[in-house]
Design a protein around this motif. Structure first.
Motif, short mmCIF file in Angstrom:
data_model
loop_
_atom_site.label_atom_id
_atom_site.label_comp_id
_atom_site.label_asym_id
_atom_site.label_seq_id
_atom_site.Cartn_x
_atom_site.Cartn_y
_atom_site.Cartn_z
N ARG A 1 55.30 18.57 36.37
CA ARG A 1 54.20 18.41 35.75
C ARG A 1 53.48 19.75 35.74
O ARG A 1 53.58 20.65 36.28
CB ARG A 1 53.39 17.27 36.65
CG ARG A 1 54.28 15.99 36.64
CD ARG A 1 54.36 15.06 35.16
NE ARG A 1 53.17 14.83 34.62
CZ ARG A 1 52.26 13.64 35.24
NH1 ARG A 1 52.88 12.83 36.10
NH2 ARG A 1 50.96 13.41 34.57
N GLU B 1 58.43 21.03 30.29
CA GLU B 1 58.69 20.43 31.74
C GLU B 1 60.03 20.39 31.96
O GLU B 1 60.94 19.75 31.11
CB GLU B 1 57.80 19.24 31.81
CG GLU B 1 56.36 19.75 31.92
CD GLU B 1 55.77 18.27 31.76
OE1 GLU B 1 54.34 18.32 31.93
OE2 GLU B 1 55.91 17.15 31.66
N HIS C 1 54.17 19.94 27.67
CA HIS C 1 55.26 18.78 28.18
C HIS C 1 56.36 18.93 27.63
O HIS C 1 57.39 18.75 28.48
CB HIS C 1 54.54 17.51 27.62
CG HIS C 1 53.57 16.44 28.26
ND1 HIS C 1 53.68 16.34 29.56
CD2 HIS C 1 52.23 16.27 28.08
CE1 HIS C 1 52.49 15.83 30.15
NE2 HIS C 1 51.57 15.81 29.14
N CYS D 1 46.27 13.63 33.22
CA CYS D 1 47.35 13.58 32.54
C CYS D 1 48.24 12.52 32.82
O CYS D 1 48.64 12.44 34.20
CB CYS D 1 48.32 15.00 32.60
SG CYS D 1 49.63 15.23 31.79
#
Length: 465
Positions: free
Chosen positions: A344, A252, A249, A434
């Motif tokens: 993502r 991203e 994450h 997710c």
């Protein structure tokens, strides 16, 4: 879908007050599911959704809206409403739309709609029976299948039109075991962007049921996990959720582009052990997190994020890429037309190393073997995490010994990446969902067996001895 003529009209309507980019995303989705509770079919559902989202961009600003009224009036009204956010002279005009060809990485041999529902129920019941008969301490079994078929049409002011179709399914087996006041759960849930052939040919429901039952029964007899700093060996497959959450994450563009990620501005720098290479690959054939195109219409790619410990790339969508002077690399996704898309992950994993998994265990004198990880929490800005272990064991003198319950792993993503000192050669991927700003999406996580030289382990079992 809508005609190209109408799409052009709607796009130009959105651009009329100065937006420099406009996009229409239309989605038609058919979802169905079957669940079996303690051997009895409890639910069989089917649901259809159809709607459109419109996004307008101007420099670093975006506005988004959606509607399930996909008539000319519904789309024009939405485009006009969104265009009220801008007060510039129109500089972009759409005169034509060209169809873009798409490579299919999610082929289907046996569509689920062609399969008799009784066959699917019988398939699930094989796993249910295996769980129920595994041990007398099994007190409840649950199995399910979720199926979706999604058609999307994308039209944008760059002059392109896209059409894509994808079918996904995932099954789940959950086993609950109890003894006295103790209750433990085992779980297994494979999935794929494929048809029924994937499950019929590649997934044995009996073995899957036994796997879920074994986990529940094993942890039922486990003692409380000791706490403290220690070496931790993390098992392959779903162990990759730790990298996904704590490190994926923060890579991203939605956070990197705003300089609020711990990895912002570190491209080309060493952020992990030289043993670590990490990849996000949306092109894996029939991968659970694979897509033919992302939700901006860009081709999905195999993006190498970390190579031999060096940060080589981020996951970028076109909009956040503006701040980074980068173009999207196929990493823009959303749950449905009701969500604005953003960067993502898809199928994200740490790549194979050279060590045999047995040698990693043998090289560990005293520590924890986290065979499988469960839920946890992560701060994507700092990379701080706290993950529960769903199945864990103590390692003593290079051997996996007694199971322990209540174990948790606590730390920061940037720290654990540097402390990985052994990487196995048994890469395996596992499936999950997710959740983030653009909704819940299917993703693969994965890794080979690996060792972190030192990490804080939480537990109520006192000091490790």
């Amino acid at each position: 879908m809508i005609s190209k003529k109408l799409a052009i009209e709607v796009l130009n309507c959105g651009l009329a007050t100065g937006a420099d980019f406009a996009e229409i995303f239309i989605e038609e989705k058919l979802s169905s599911g079957i669940s079996i509770d303690n051997g009895k079919v409890e639910n069989a559902s089917i649901n259809k959704t159809y709607g459109a989202g419109i996004r307008l961009l101007y420099k670093f600003r975006s506005v988004y809206g959606y509607t399930n009224n996909v008539s000319r009036k519904g789309l024009i009204d939405l485009a006009k409403s969104l265009s009220n956010s801008f007060f510039e002279k129109q500089s972009v005009f759409v005169t034509s739309l060209k169809n873009k060809k798409i490579k299919n990485v999610t082929p289907v041999e046996i569509p689920f709609e062609s399969v008799d529902k009784k066959e699917i129920v019988d398939y699930l019941k094989k796993g249910v029976k295996a769980m129920a008969e595994y041990d007398k301490r099994v007190i409840r079994t649950y199995s399910s299948i979720g199926i979706s078929k999604r058609n999307v049409w994308i039209y944008n002011s760059k002059g392109f039109a896209f059409k894509d179709e994808i079918e996904r399914a995932r099954i789940g087996f959950q086993c609950i075991a109890g003894e006295g006041e103790k209750i433990e759960t085992g779980y297994a849930a494979p999935g794929a962007a494929a048809g029924y052939e994937f499950f019929k040919n590649s997934v044995d429901p009996v073995e899957l049921g036994k796997t879920a039952a074994k986990q529940a029964i094993t942890m039922l007899g486990a003692k409380e996990c000791p706490s403290g700093k220690m070496p931790v060996v993390i098992g392959n497959g779903f162990g990759g959720v730790l990298f996904h959450e704590a490190c994926g994450h923060p890579l991203e563009a939605s956070v990197v582009s705003k300089n609020i990620s711990v990895f912002s501005g570190k491209q080309g720098q060493q952020i992990a052990s030289p043993l670590v290479s990490a990849i996000d690959d949306g092109t894996i054939i029939n991968g659970w997190g694979s897509n033919n195109i992302d939700d901006e219409g860009n081709k999905t790619q195999r993006n190498v994020l970390i190579k031999d410990g060096i940060l080589t790339s981020y996951l970028i969508d076109d909009f956040n890429g503006r701040r980074m002077n980068e173009v999207g690399n196929g990493a823009c996704r959303r749950q449905s037309y009701k969500f604005e898309p953003t960067s993502r992950m898809s199928n994200t994993y740490i790549d194979n190393g050279t060590s045999d998994p047995e040698d990693i265990i043998k090289a560990t004198k005293l520590g924890l073997y986290a065979k499988s990880l469960g839920g946890g929490s992560v701060n994507p800005t700092t990379g701080e995490f706290n993950f529960a272990c769903s199945e864990a064991y103590i390692i003593r003198d290079g051997k996996v010994c007694e199971p322990v319950r209540g174990a948790s792993l606590i730390g920061q993503g940037k720290d654990i990446l540097m402390k990985i000192d052994m990487v196995g050669n048994d890469l395996k991927r596992a499936q999950g969902m997710c959740g983030a700003a653009s909704g819940h999406i299917p993703v693969d996580v994965g890794q080979p067996t690996l060792r972190i030289s030192e990490i804080t382990v939480g537990g109520n079992g006192g000091e490790l001895k």
